[in-house]
Motif scaffolding. Structure first.
Motif, PDB file in Angstrom:
ATOM      1  N   ARG A  23     -55.542  56.597 -71.251  1.00 20.49           N
ATOM      2  CA  ARG A  23     -54.087  56.503 -71.139  1.00 20.49           C
ATOM      3  C   ARG A  23     -53.404  57.663 -71.854  1.00 20.49           C
ATOM      4  O   ARG A  23     -53.946  58.230 -72.798  1.00 20.49           O
ATOM      5  CB  ARG A  23     -53.617  55.162 -71.721  1.00 20.49           C
ATOM      6  CG  ARG A  23     -54.250  53.977 -71.031  1.00 20.49           C
ATOM      7  CD  ARG A  23     -53.813  52.649 -71.627  1.00 20.49           C
ATOM      8  NE  ARG A  23     -54.472  51.536 -70.952  1.00 20.49           N
ATOM      9  CZ  ARG A  23     -54.224  50.256 -71.200  1.00 20.49           C
ATOM     10  NH1 ARG A  23     -53.329  49.923 -72.136  1.00 20.49           N
ATOM     11  NH2 ARG A  23     -54.863  49.304 -70.544  1.00 20.49           N
ATOM     12  N   THR A  24     -52.204  57.976 -71.406  1.00 23.79           N
ATOM     13  CA  THR A  24     -51.459  59.089 -71.987  1.00 23.79           C
ATOM     14  C   THR A  24     -51.244  58.892 -73.485  1.00 23.79           C
ATOM     15  O   THR A  24     -51.317  59.846 -74.263  1.00 23.79           O
ATOM     16  CB  THR A  24     -50.105  59.248 -71.273  1.00 23.79           C
ATOM     17  OG1 THR A  24     -50.328  59.385 -69.866  1.00 23.79           O
ATOM     18  CG2 THR A  24     -49.361  60.464 -71.785  1.00 23.79           C
ATOM     19  N   CYS A  55     -53.518  56.754 -62.610  1.00 21.50           N
ATOM     20  CA  CYS A  55     -52.258  56.453 -63.306  1.00 21.50           C
ATOM     21  C   CYS A  55     -51.484  55.369 -62.569  1.00 21.50           C
ATOM     22  O   CYS A  55     -51.034  54.385 -63.173  1.00 21.50           O
ATOM     23  CB  CYS A  55     -51.407  57.719 -63.414  1.00 21.50           C
ATOM     24  SG  CYS A  55     -51.779  58.772 -64.817  1.00 21.50           S
ATOM     25  N   GLU A  90     -48.923  53.928 -64.999  1.00 18.27           N
ATOM     26  CA  GLU A  90     -48.147  55.013 -65.587  1.00 18.27           C
ATOM     27  C   GLU A  90     -47.607  55.894 -64.465  1.00 18.27           C
ATOM     28  O   GLU A  90     -48.249  56.062 -63.432  1.00 18.27           O
ATOM     29  CB  GLU A  90     -49.012  55.896 -66.489  1.00 18.27           C
ATOM     30  CG  GLU A  90     -49.549  55.263 -67.740  1.00 18.27           C
ATOM     31  CD  GLU A  90     -50.330  56.277 -68.588  1.00 18.27           C
ATOM     32  OE1 GLU A  90     -50.259  57.484 -68.305  1.00 18.27           O
ATOM     33  OE2 GLU A  90     -51.031  55.843 -69.512  1.00 18.27           O
ATOM     34  N   ARG A 148     -46.542  61.582 -67.214  1.00 16.99           N
ATOM     35  CA  ARG A 148     -47.676  62.050 -68.012  1.00 16.99           C
ATOM     36  C   ARG A 148     -47.654  63.572 -68.102  1.00 16.99           C
ATOM     37  O   ARG A 148     -47.820  64.138 -69.190  1.00 16.99           O
ATOM     38  CB  ARG A 148     -48.999  61.602 -67.394  1.00 16.99           C
ATOM     39  CG  ARG A 148     -50.201  62.311 -68.024  1.00 16.99           C
ATOM     40  CD  ARG A 148     -51.534  61.884 -67.445  1.00 16.99           C
ATOM     41  NE  ARG A 148     -51.888  60.552 -67.891  1.00 16.99           N
ATOM     42  CZ  ARG A 148     -53.113  60.027 -67.758  1.00 16.99           C
ATOM     43  NH1 ARG A 148     -54.081  60.718 -67.187  1.00 16.99           N
ATOM     44  NH2 ARG A 148     -53.359  58.809 -68.191  1.00 16.99           N
TER      45      ARG A 148
END
Length: 616
Positions: free
Chosen positions: A24-25, A54, A60, A65
Motif C-alpha cells: 500500500r502507498t 490499486c 486506492e 498514489r
C-alpha cells in the motif's frame, strides 16, 4: 569504462513479483526521503500491475498514489512501465486514449516511460513513444526478450534500430522471465551497442538463478544501466539485489557511487513492511529452473499461484507450468509479458482444469488469433486457429487503426460519477472495477482488502487442519457437506461453494464472529459477537447436456441470452472473468434457452448449472 546507473524496483516490480502487488502507498511514503537521497538513476514506482491492484484490491486511487510519490520523491526520476497500445489494461486502446494517458501520467509525475509491446510488434508502441516525446519526457523503448526458434540477435538488433528511429532516449532489454544467460547477454549487448547509439538498460528477473551473472556480463559488454531491487524484496521471482550489485561494482570503473549503508537502512525498513503482507507471499521465492522451460515471468508467478490457490487447484501448478510452453508454441512463440503472459497462462489453466486442450477458450485467445494484438513472432498452429476461430479474416494492419476515438464515449458513460480525465482513464482500463471504484469513492465507501494480523500467521504454523468434507446432523437429519471452493478472502460477504448431498449450493457468509487464537497447544479463546446472517443462492446441479457450466470459478461479466432464445452449439451465452481474463462460455448443444440462473456480478463455480438449454 562508464559508470553504471541503477533503477530501483522496490516500489513496483519487487512487490509485484513477491507479494502479488499488494504493498500500500502508506507503506511506501515513510521511506521515500531515504530513497530520494540514494541517487538512483530512476525509481520505478508506477505502471505494470500496480494500477490494477490499486483499484481492484487496495481500493486506492492509482493517480493519487502517483501524486503522493511525486511529492515525496522530489529529487528522483519516477519511472513507469507502459504496455504500448495496451497501456495498463488488457486490450488495445484508441490513439486518443493512449495520448491522453501518457499526458496525464506525465502531468501527475512520471518522468521515464519504459514502453514495450508484448509481441514486439513496434507498430503498437509508436503512438505512446510520440506522446512521451511531445510531453517532454524520457522515452525508453523496451525489447521483450525471449528465446524461441524465431528469436535471435539480428531480430533484437532490428527492434533496437526501430526504437532509436522513433526517438527513444534509451533502450531496455526486458527479460521478464529470467531467460537471459550470461554469455548470451554478452553477445546481445554488444550487438545492440553496435546497432544503436543510445544507452542500453538491462532488466532481468532472478527466477532461474541467471540474472546477477547476466547483469555483470552485460556491464562488461557495454550496458550502463541496470534494474535491481532492494534486498527485502529481491531474488526469487523478483530481481538481483541492489546492495549486492553495488558491492560487486564498488572500486571498479563501473562503480555506482551509491551508499551501501543507506541502502541497508532502506532494506531494514522494507523487511518490517513485508511482514504485514505475509498472506500474499509467493511460495516461489527461490531459484526455479522450471522457468527456463515455462518462461513464466517473475511478476506472474506469485499471481498465478494465488489464482490457482483461490480455485483450489494449487496442486496442479506443475501441470500448468508444463502446459504453458505448449500453448505458447501453438500461438506462435509470443514473449510472455503482460498481456500475452496472462493470455497464454489463462489458456494453459483452462486446458489443465477442463481436461481437454482448447475445450474452453479465453476470449483474449480468440482476439489474439484474430490478430487484434498484432503480428505474431512465429507461425500459429493452424489446427488450433481453425478450431478456435475457423476461417475468420486475420487483422493485417496496426490493430489500433481499426479503433475509433473513444474518449467522448467513455466520458459520457461515467459523467455522473466524475469529470476528471484521470478517472475516465481508470474506467477505460478496467470498466467494471473502475465504475465500482468511482461509485464507492463518491459514497465514501472505499475499503481495502484486510491484512491478517501477524498473530494469525503464528497461529497457522504447524499441522493445523480444517475439514472440507464432513457430515452434519441437524434435527435427526444427516447431511453430507463437501466444501468445493471459496471466493476472495476479505469480501464483506464471502461466497463458500459447497455440495449438500451432491446438490451444489453457494453460501454467502458475512463474518460477525471472531475467533482469537491464544494460549499454548490447542487452547483457543473465543470472543463472540451477535450471530451471523447468511444467504443461500441455489442453482441446479448440472445433469444433462443442455446445462451450461464454467470451466473454472469466476464472476459473471455478461449474460448474452434470455429464456426463449434459440442458440446453436458453440454460440456464446455468457462471459466470465477469471484470472483477470474474460472467458466466453459457449452453448454445449443447439436448442432453446429455457432458464437463466445467473445475473451479471454473480460468483459461480464449475459445480453449478448457469443456463439450461432444451436440446433440439
Amino acid at each position: 569504462m562508464p559508470k553504471v546507473h541503477l533503477t530501483e524496483l522496490v516500489l513496483r516490480d519487487g512487490h509485484q513479483s513477491l507479494i502479488a502487488t499488494r504493498m500500500r502507498t502508506d507503506d511506501m511514503l515513510p521511506i521515500c526521503q531515504k530513497l530520494d537521497n540514494v541517487g538512483f538513476w530512476s525509481l520505478e514506482a508506477w505502471g505494470g500491475a500496480t494500477f490494477d491492484a490499486c483499484a481492484r484490491f487496495l481500493r486506492e486511487d492509482p493517480w493519487e498514489r502517483l501524486r503522493k510519490l511525486r511529492r515525496a520523491l522530489p529529487n528522483s526520476r519516477l519511472q513507469m512501465l507502459l504496455r504500448g497500445q495496451n497501456l495498463l489494461g488488457y486490450r488495445h486502446y484508441s490513439d486518443d486514449v493512449a495520448r491522453l494517458f501518457v499526458q496525464k501520467a506525465a502531468d501527475n509525475g512520471v518522468d521515464v516511460f519504459r514502453i514495450f509491446d508484448a509481441m514486439n510488434d513496434l507498430r503498437n508502441t509508436r503512438t505512446t513513444v510520440e506522446a512521451v516525446k511531445k510531453a517532454g519526457k524520457h522515452a525508453e523503448g523496451a525489447i521483450s526478450y525471449t528465446t524461441s526458434p524465431v528469436h535471435n540477435i539480428p531480430y533484437f538488433a532490428g527492434l533496437a534500430k526501430e526504437f532509436e528511429a522513433m526517438g527513444c532516449d534509451t533502450l531496455a532489454i526486458k527479460d521478464a522471465s529470467g531467460l537471459l544467460s550470461p554469455y548470451h547477454a554478452t553477445d546481445l549487448v554488444r550487438a545492440l551497442k553496435d546497432a544503436v547509439s543510445i544507452p542500453v538498460h538491462v532488466h532481468s528477473h532472478a527466477s532461474s538463478g541467471l540474472a546477477s551473472m547476466s547483469l555483470l556480463k552485460a556491464v562488461e559488454s557495454g550496458a550502463t544501466m541496470l534494474d535491481t531491487c532492494i534486498s527485502a524484496f529481491s531474488e526469487g521471482s523478483s530481481h538481483p539485489t541492489t546492495e549486492s550489485v553495488v558491492a560487486a561494482l564498488q572500486g571498479t570503473p563501473h562503480d555506482t557511487g551509491l551508499n551501501l549503508g543507506l541502502l541497508q537502512d532502506i532494506a531494514a525498513y522494507f523487511r518490517e513492511v513485508r511482514k504485514k503482507y505475509w498472506q500474499f507471499e509467493s511460495k516461489f521465492t527461490g531459484v526455479d529452473s522450471r522457468m527456463l522451460a515455462s518462461q513464466v515471468p517473475g511478476g506472474m508467478v506469485s499471481n498465478l499461484s494465488n489464482q490457482l490457490k483461490e480455485q483450489g487447484a494449487l496442486h496442479r501448478f506443475d501441470e500448468v507450468l508444463a502446459e504453458i510452453p505448449r500453448v505458447r508454441q501453438d500461438l506462435g512463440y509470443p514473449p510472455l509479458v503482460t498481456p500475452t503472459s496472462q493470455i497464454v497462462g489463462t489458456q494453459a489453466v483452462l486446458n489443465v482444469l477442463t481436461g481437454a486442450r482448447y475445450k474452453s477458450v479465453a476470449t483474449e485467445v480468440k482476439h489474439y488469433l484474430h490478430g487484434r494484438y498484432g503480428k505474431t513472432p512465429g507461425e500459429v498452429n493452424s489446427e488450433v486457429r481453425n478450431l478456435v476461430i475457423g476461417n475468420a479474416e486475420i487483422v493485417a494492419c496496426r490493430p489500433a487503426d481499426l479503433l475509433e476515438d473513444e474518449l467522448d464515449k467513455l466520458r459520457g458513460e461515467i459523467e455522473t460519477l466524475t469529470r476528471a480525465d484521470e478517472d475516465v482513464l481508470t474506467y477505460a482500463m478496467f470498466p467494471d472495477i473502475g465504475r465500482v471504484f468511482l461509485q464507492e469513492r463518491l459514497a465514501g465507501a472505499l475499503h481495502p482488502e484486510p491484512l491478517l494480523p501477524p498473530e494469525a500467521r503464528t497461529a497457522a504454523v504447524g499441522p493445523r487442519f480444517a475439514p472440507n468434507e464432513f457430515n452434519v446432523t441437524l434435527h435427526g437429519e444427516t447431511y453430507h457437506i463437501h466444501l468445493t471452493g471459496t471466493g476472495h478472502a476479505g469480501q464483506e460477504k464471502r461466497p463458500f461453494f459447497v455440495s449438500v448431498d451432491g446438490v451444489p449450493e453457494e453460501v454467502l457468509i458475512e463474518v460477525m464472529n471472531e475467533i482469537e487464537l491464544a494460549g499454548e497447544g490447542n487452547n483457543v479463546a473465543r470472543k463472540a459477537k451477535p450471530a451471523s446472517s447468511s444467504a443461500m443462492k441455489q442453482r441446479p446441479h448440472p445433469f444433462h447436456p443442455g446445462h451450461v457450466t464454467t470451466a473454472m470459478p469466476g464472476t459473471i461479466v455478461a449474460v448474452q441470452v434470455a429464456p426463449g432464445a434459440k442458440v446453436k452449439a458453440g454460440d456464446p451465452v455468457l462471459v466470465i472473468e477469471a484470472m483477470k481474463m474474460e472467458n466466453e462460455v459457449q452453448a454445449p448443444v443447439s436448442g432453446t434457452v429455457i432458464a437463466v440462473f445467473v445475473t451479471k456480478g454473480d460468483t459461480v463455480t464449475p459445480d453449478e448449472a448457469l443456463i439450461e438449454i432444451q436440446p433440439e
